[in-house]
Write a protein that holds these residues in place. Structure first.
Motif, short mmCIF file in Angstrom:
data_model
loop_
_atom_site.label_atom_id
_atom_site.label_comp_id
_atom_site.label_asym_id
_atom_site.label_seq_id
_atom_site.Cartn_x
_atom_site.Cartn_y
_atom_site.Cartn_z
N LEU A 126 0.84 -1.20 0.00
CA LEU A 126 0.00 0.00 0.00
C LEU A 126 0.87 1.25 0.00
O LEU A 126 0.61 2.20 -0.75
CB LEU A 126 -0.91 -0.02 1.23
N ASP A 127 1.92 1.26 0.80
CA ASP A 127 2.80 2.42 0.88
C ASP A 127 3.51 2.66 -0.45
O ASP A 127 3.65 3.81 -0.90
CB ASP A 127 3.82 2.23 2.00
N VAL A 128 3.97 1.58 -1.10
CA VAL A 128 4.63 1.73 -2.40
C VAL A 128 3.67 2.35 -3.41
O VAL A 128 4.00 3.32 -4.11
CB VAL A 128 5.14 0.37 -2.91
N GLY A 129 2.45 1.80 -3.50
CA GLY A 129 1.48 2.33 -4.45
C GLY A 129 1.13 3.79 -4.16
O GLY A 129 1.02 4.61 -5.10
N ALA A 130 0.99 4.13 -2.89
CA ALA A 130 0.63 5.50 -2.51
C ALA A 130 1.71 6.49 -2.94
O ALA A 130 1.42 7.61 -3.36
CB ALA A 130 0.40 5.58 -1.01
N ARG A 131 2.97 6.07 -2.87
CA ARG A 131 4.06 6.98 -3.23
C ARG A 131 4.12 7.22 -4.74
O ARG A 131 4.53 8.29 -5.18
CB ARG A 131 5.38 6.46 -2.67
N TYR A 132 3.69 6.25 -5.51
CA TYR A 132 3.62 6.48 -6.96
C TYR A 132 2.51 7.49 -7.29
O TYR A 132 2.67 8.34 -8.17
CB TYR A 132 3.39 5.17 -7.70
N VAL A 133 1.39 7.40 -6.58
CA VAL A 133 0.32 8.39 -6.79
C VAL A 133 0.79 9.77 -6.35
O VAL A 133 0.60 10.77 -7.04
CB VAL A 133 -0.96 7.99 -6.04
#
Length: 338
Positions: A126-133
């Motif tokens: 979740l943290d990885v995906g959030a940082r791409y957004v």
């Protein structure tokens, strides 16, 4: 410690999928050196979902992706990055994320996998995906957690087979108003406990076989995992709350990795939180690895326990030994950017 996201990132929806086939404790009693009463008393698990022989991790993940898109009313073509957290990939390569995109009919979407120790993936991925957004480069990111853990449980291992079930979940992430969405995330790993829960390979008897040939089976020291959950995770929960600059009492809901149904209230008791402030799915699903946190969040949403503005603390933990935690200020529909 991970820094706060530079821009608001919210969870637009959470999709989920559980295989249709279930195995209850009475069936395990016939197959293993255990009893239904022992499983229920020690683990609080009554049944778990098991993937059909023709279902792979990508199939479960694809179903969860479609569910998330349907809930949000977002077309598939709007997804511009697909991330998959799994430790039971369809193949060693390519990424299972690519298999999901292939089956979904996405012809040009970038995809990659994350292996963050299985159960911890519910927060790590979740943290990885959030940082791409938050980077501004991607506007709609699908983060899929999918595992067929039953495939790596030895047929005679009563501990792992009683605990684990198969399942998948999908976070759909989009930019949102600042002050809402995902907050500061803490990620930690304790490599000294690397072998507490790991997949061990029995090499092939063929001397010409490559070193990756052979049977793979999850080996877990149940006592060490339990001690980790009861001694380390309560302190970590308090650290996550402190990182958000909130008291635990301020959280509307605290959602933990569904290691087993008996551990969750014991962990919360150690930080002074009553069981009515959490959600438990392990009793009916077993431990669904990285999907367990988002599946529990999805159930809380269905029950109306999460509303716009709700503050949810989430903590996932797994092999490594790894742990991740964050707070989410739940978004309303109009909190998301057009």
């Amino acid at each position: 410690m991970t820094l706060p996201l530079p821009a608001g990132v919210g969870i637009r929806s959470i999709g989920g999928y559980l295989p249709k086939m279930t195995v209850d404790n009475a069936e395990l009693e016939d197959q293993l050196d255990t009893t239904a009463a022992w499983i229920e008393e020690r683990l609080g698990i009554y049944k778990r979902h098991i993937a059909a022989p023709d279902e792979q991790a990508s199939d479960l993940g694809l179903a969860a992706l479609h569910d998330a898109l349907d809930i949000a009313g977002v077309p598939l073509q709007n997804v511009d990055l697909l991330i998959c957290g799994t430790v039971t990939p369809d193949h060693m390569l390519p990424a299972t994320a690519a298999a999901i995109a292939y089956k979904a009919g996405c012809s040009s979407i970038p995809c990659f996998d994350i292996n963050s120790g299985a159960c911890a993936g519910g927060v790590f991925a979740l943290d990885v995906g959030a940082r791409y957004v938050a980077s501004g480069q991607y506007r709609c990111v699908a983060v899929i957690l999918t595992d067929v853990m039953s495939r790596i449980c030895a047929t005679d291992d009563r501990t792992t087979r009683a605990i684990f079930g198969d399942g998948a979940a999908c976070y759909l992430l989009q930019p949102c108003d600042c002050g809402r969405g995902i907050g500061t995330t803490l990620l930690k790993t304790m490599p000294d406990w690397y072998y507490t829960a790991h997949v061990q390979r029995t090499p092939s008897s063929d001397p010409k076989a490559n070193p990756f040939s052979g049977d793979n089976a999850l080996v877990m020291n149940g006592a060490e995992v339990r001690n980790f959950a009861l001694e380390t995770i309560p302190r970590f929960i308090q650290e996550v709350a402190a990182a958000q600059e909130i008291d635990l009492d301020a959280a509307d809901l605290i959602v933990l990795h569904q290691a087993n149904a008996r551990l969750i209230p014991k962990i919360l008791q150690r930080v002074g939180v009553t069981p009515d402030k959490t959600v438990v799915t392990a009793d009916r699903m077993g431990n669904t690895s990285g999907a367990s946190v988002p599946l529990a969040l999805r159930e809380a949403l269905e029950q109306g326990r999460i509303q716009p503005g709700s503050l949810i603390l989430t903590v996932a933990f797994g092999s490594g030994l790894s742990m991740g935690g964050t707070a989410i200020r739940w978004c309303a529909e109009d909190d998301f950017a057009p």
